[in-house]
Write an enzyme that holds these catalytic residues in place. Structure first.
Site: not given
Ligand code: HSE
Length: 445
Positions: A131, A192, A207
């Site tokens: 999930e 990041e 995703k």
């Molecule tokens: N780095 C992702 C975002 C969250 O900015 O939505 C983790 O998948």
């Protein structure tokens, strides 16, 4: 009293420590909901001595997550390490082979190895729950796996990356340039130091690949996703979009077409007032279209310790209750092969921004290239000279400092992407533009 369910948690970063906090705060309620106590038996992370603001002394410590995955002291292996290969993959495989349930937040691992891991989980009669891998705290997997099973899903789309949504929101609200908004996102801890994965659209694509499989019962096919990131979006695109009544969002879209399934991640203009246009900042959103339910829109936090750990917890509670689903809804050997609809066949309206040299005949040549492809234009907007003066002269005059490029924006009626690409190739070849054309798809969602 029922036997406790014993967890081994691998990875004590933001989500891992978030999960331990949930246990500290809500364990009584969780145990009641689960019908049995849930205990953290063991943990593993790269650095044992890092200050996490939590005592780890109650848990058995493993330097090697693979050893923990195989250890008889645990029933469920919670993988919060991340990454598609390395120790994340080997420890998940080890856990499944040792007949341990696996709960993971690792979208990269599943996007690439999800079908094989799903098969392994089924073979060993254990759960593979994920999930938290899609849109953090939004319960989209459960919604698709359980609540919408009476429907045929026709389309699923959403804002699947909070970093990109934060940057685009900053650009729109504060008039920032892309680099400035990215720096802000990094300073706020949303991006990041190397932001490529997020801003390049790859995280959203991981995703989306999982959503596609859940929606259409197909094998996961990350490599067949058309991906464009947000780094080419400029303030002028945002300004014109606003003038026209649109907001620019990085969308992931999977849709069933006559030719196969179209999977794409790219900046998209969506009309003000649509549910998706109103999702701003780091918030995520997933919209699922079912043939009986209609549209279901889920909005919530796509990242962060609490929301992501909340989803991990829901998966653990399912295991504690003995609820085990095939990971991708249907048994793995019945997932159908993915058939890709070519992006060139995509139909829609387009925003095109050209930086056109201000010389006689330039507009006519552009209009000609559009007409050659039978593209009908809904509007043409000229935004005034970018720099300098208007050049008076012959069309064949070589480019000079007098030829100031002017932003020209074309909005097309519905057409096919293939025609747009051919028209833009022709326009580039004519040499009347100063830089690569910008093209953004428009969707009336
Ligand atoms: N780095 C992702 C975002 C969250 O900015 O939505 C983790 O998948």
């Amino acid at each position: 009293m029922n036997n406790p369910l014993k967890l081994g948690i691998a990875g004590l970063g933001t989500v891992g420590t978030g999960l331990l906090h949930i246990f500290q705060k809500n364990s009584e309620k969780i145990n009641l909901a689960s019908g049995r106590p849930i205990k953290v038996a063991a943990v593993s992370a790269r650095n044992r001595n890092k200050d996490r603001g939590l005592a780890l002394s109650h848990y058995e410590w493993f330097d090697d997550p693979v050893k923990m995955a195989e250890d008889p002291s645990i029933d469920v292996f919670v993988e919060l390490i991340g990454g598609e290969e390395g120790v994340a993959r080997s420890s998940v495989e080890a856990a499944l082979n040792a007949k341990k349930h696996v709960v993971t937040a690792n979208k990269a691992l599943l996007a690439v190895h999800g079908v094989a891991l799903s098969g392994l989980a089924e073979k060993n009669d254990v759960a593979l729950n994920f999930e938290a891998a899609i849109a953090g705290g939004i319960p989209v997997v459960k919604t698709m796996r359980e609540s919408l099973q009476g429907n045929t899903i026709t389309r699923v789309y959403g804002i699947l990356n909070g970093t990109c949504n934060y940057i685009l929101t900053k650009m729109e609200r504060e008039g920032q340039a892309y680099d400035e908004a990215l720096k802000d996102a990094q300073d706020a801890g949303f991006a990041e130091v190397d932001p490529t994965f997020d801003v390049g659209g790859f995280d959203a694509a991981h995703k989306l690949s999982l959503l596609t499989s859940l929606a259409f019962g197909t094998e996961i096919s990350f490599e067949n996703i058309y991906i464009e990131g947000i780094s080419s979006i400029s303030p002028i695109d945002i300004e014109v979009a606003t003038d026209l009544g649109y907001r620019i969002k990085l969308l992931g879209v999977a849709v069933q077409t006559e030719d196969g399934i179209e999977q794409r991640v790219h900046p998209t203009m969506v009309p003000f007032g649509s549910a998706i246009a109103e999702v701003n900042g780091v918030t995520n959103c997933v919209n699922i279209e079912g043939n009986f339910v209609g549209d279901v829109t889920l909005v919530g936090a796509g990242a962060g310790a609490g929301p992501t750990a909340s989803s991990v917890m829901a998966d653990i509670i399912d295991v504690a209750r003995g609820v085990i689903f095939p990971p991708f809804v249907v048994p793995t050997n019945q997932l159908v092969a993915y058939k890709r609809a070519r992006m060139r066949q995509h139909e829609g309206r387009y925003y095109i921004r050209l930086s056109v040299y201000d010389r006689p005949g330039a507009f006519a040549a552009i209009a000609n290239r559009m007409a050659e492809q039978e593209i009908s234009l809904e509007s043409i907007v000229q935004r005034g000279s970018e720099v300098g003066q208007v050049h008076q002269g012959n069309q064949n005059t070589p480019q000079s400092s007098f030829e100031s490029p002017i932003p020209v924006i074309l909005i097309t009626h519905k057409t096919c992407e293939n025609f747009i690409r051919k028209a833009l190739e022709g326009i580039e070849a004519d040499g009347n533009i100063a830089s690569r054309p910008q093209m953004i798809r428009i969707e009336n969602l």
